[in-house]
Design a protein around this motif. Structure first.
Motif, mmCIF file in Angstrom:
data_model
loop_
_atom_site.group_PDB
_atom_site.id
_atom_site.type_symbol
_atom_site.label_atom_id
_atom_site.label_comp_id
_atom_site.label_asym_id
_atom_site.label_seq_id
_atom_site.Cartn_x
_atom_site.Cartn_y
_atom_site.Cartn_z
ATOM 1 N N ALA A 112 37.265 38.517 121.902
ATOM 2 C CA ALA A 112 36.745 38.191 122.925
ATOM 3 C C ALA A 112 36.088 39.485 123.845
ATOM 4 N N VAL A 113 36.430 40.687 123.494
ATOM 5 C CA VAL A 113 35.956 41.711 123.955
ATOM 6 C C VAL A 113 35.102 42.477 123.072
ATOM 7 N N GLY A 114 34.742 41.883 121.924
ATOM 8 C CA GLY A 114 33.932 42.526 121.097
ATOM 9 C C GLY A 114 34.435 43.514 120.195
ATOM 10 N N SER A 115 35.885 43.441 119.817
ATOM 11 C CA SER A 115 36.565 44.385 119.130
ATOM 12 C C SER A 115 37.250 43.616 117.949
ATOM 13 N N ASP A 116 37.985 44.385 117.231
ATOM 14 C CA ASP A 116 38.917 43.774 116.165
ATOM 15 C C ASP A 116 40.206 44.708 115.825
ATOM 16 N N PHE A 117 41.006 44.260 114.785
ATOM 17 C CA PHE A 117 42.096 44.790 114.498
ATOM 18 C C PHE A 117 41.935 46.069 114.105
ATOM 19 N N ALA A 118 40.735 46.445 113.287
ATOM 20 C CA ALA A 118 40.455 47.859 112.736
ATOM 21 C C ALA A 118 40.231 48.933 113.973
ATOM 22 N N HIS A 119 39.922 48.295 115.133
ATOM 23 C CA HIS A 119 39.596 49.302 116.221
ATOM 24 C C HIS A 119 40.705 49.487 117.221
ATOM 25 N N VAL A 120 41.940 48.684 116.977
ATOM 26 C CA VAL A 120 42.896 49.201 117.822
ATOM 27 C C VAL A 120 43.509 50.538 117.618
ATOM 28 N N VAL A 121 43.714 51.185 118.662
ATOM 29 C CA VAL A 121 44.224 52.531 118.696
ATOM 30 C C VAL A 121 45.865 52.636 118.851
ATOM 31 N N SER A 122 46.259 51.731 119.743
ATOM 32 C CA SER A 122 47.512 51.536 120.082
ATOM 33 C C SER A 122 48.167 50.414 120.407
ATOM 34 N N THR A 123 49.447 50.126 120.027
ATOM 35 C CA THR A 123 50.039 48.940 120.368
ATOM 36 C C THR A 123 51.596 49.273 120.672
ATOM 37 N N MET A 151 34.369 57.964 115.765
ATOM 38 C CA MET A 151 34.763 57.613 117.079
ATOM 39 C C MET A 151 36.033 57.445 117.155
ATOM 40 N N ILE A 152 37.029 57.032 116.160
ATOM 41 C CA ILE A 152 38.595 57.134 116.368
ATOM 42 C C ILE A 152 39.109 58.151 115.325
ATOM 43 N N GLN A 153 39.984 58.993 115.796
ATOM 44 C CA GLN A 153 40.627 60.160 115.059
ATOM 45 C C GLN A 153 41.924 59.729 115.128
ATOM 46 N N ARG A 154 42.567 59.366 113.941
ATOM 47 C CA ARG A 154 43.802 59.025 113.689
ATOM 48 C C ARG A 154 44.628 60.128 113.278
ATOM 49 N N VAL A 155 45.808 60.567 113.917
ATOM 50 C CA VAL A 155 46.668 61.844 113.723
ATOM 51 C C VAL A 155 47.847 61.708 113.158
ATOM 52 N N THR A 156 48.309 62.066 112.112
ATOM 53 C CA THR A 156 49.603 62.202 111.492
ATOM 54 C C THR A 156 50.044 63.530 111.609
ATOM 55 N N VAL A 157 50.938 64.055 112.433
ATOM 56 C CA VAL A 157 51.381 65.223 112.636
ATOM 57 C C VAL A 157 52.082 66.145 111.376
ATOM 58 N N PRO A 158 51.572 66.872 110.654
ATOM 59 C CA PRO A 158 52.379 67.389 109.370
ATOM 60 C C PRO A 158 53.774 67.940 109.619
ATOM 61 N N SER A 159 54.164 68.225 110.787
ATOM 62 C CA SER A 159 55.311 69.137 111.285
ATOM 63 C C SER A 159 56.456 68.270 111.378
ATOM 64 N N LEU A 160 56.002 66.677 111.674
ATOM 65 C CA LEU A 160 56.925 65.660 111.974
ATOM 66 C C LEU A 160 57.305 64.851 110.701
ATOM 67 N N PHE A 161 58.272 63.936 111.033
ATOM 68 C CA PHE A 161 58.505 63.002 109.843
ATOM 69 C C PHE A 161 57.391 61.938 109.770
ATOM 70 N N PRO A 162 56.743 61.932 108.463
ATOM 71 C CA PRO A 162 55.649 61.227 108.426
ATOM 72 C C PRO A 162 55.970 59.638 108.778
ATOM 73 N N PRO A 163 55.277 58.934 109.519
ATOM 74 C CA PRO A 163 55.494 57.533 109.975
ATOM 75 C C PRO A 163 55.205 56.617 108.798
ATOM 76 N N PRO A 164 55.817 55.436 108.610
ATOM 77 C CA PRO A 164 55.510 54.600 107.516
ATOM 78 C C PRO A 164 54.129 54.091 107.286
ATOM 79 N N VAL A 165 53.714 53.528 108.487
ATOM 80 C CA VAL A 165 52.618 52.775 108.556
ATOM 81 C C VAL A 165 51.740 52.756 109.787
ATOM 82 N N TYR A 166 51.892 53.814 110.575
ATOM 83 C CA TYR A 166 51.266 54.174 111.747
ATOM 84 C C TYR A 166 50.928 55.653 112.013
#
Length: 137
Positions: free
Chosen positions: A66-77, A1-16
């Motif tokens: 309250a909306v039926g989600s949790d931290f694991a389903h957060v896609v952006s902050t 359902m969620i695909q998280r992408v780290t772009v290989p040609s960019l500087f790797p982000p520390p924890v996002y």
């Protein structure tokens, strides 16, 4: 359902991740900024951005539940901190990193800003999350 992408040609982000992709037809929740107020509307952690970040994350957790989600389903902050000092932003980010938001990892932006909406407010976090169809998904 969620695909998280780290772009290989960019500087790797520390924890996002650089991006999160959600398939069409998925239910999304766009959450208002979570602020460091308790249930009675009192500011928590006056003058202490780390304590405020803890309260903001606790409140964000309540919003997600309250909306039926949790931290694991957060896609952006977006993390807003009233400071121009990198050390202060880093201290707040350490709290975010230690929270359930680390699961994923989600896409995030950390910003130093001049002021926020409530007197004495130093931290605010907005979030977008997937609302899973079934509990425990």
């Amino acid at each position: 359902m969620i695909q998280r992408v780290t772009v290989p040609s960019l500087f790797p982000p520390p924890v996002y991740s650089h991006a999160s992709v959600v398939e069409a037809g998925t239910k999304l929740a766009f959450l208002a900024g979570s602020v460091p107020l308790d249930a009675d509307g009192n500011l928590v952690g006056a003058g202490d951005p780390v304590r405020q970040a803890e309260q903001v994350l606790a409140n964000l957790g309540e919003q997600l539940r309250a909306v039926g989600s949790d931290f694991a389903h957060v896609v952006s902050t977006d993390v807003y901190v009233v400071s121009s000092e990198t050390a202060v932003l880093s201290a707040v980010w350490d709290i975010v990193e230690a929270s359930g938001l680390r699961t994923g990892p989600h896409s995030s932006t950390l910003l130093g800003v001049a002021c926020l909406g409530y007197t004495g407010q130093l931290v605010e976090i907005t979030a977008t999350a997937v609302v899973p169809e079934h509990a425990g998904e």
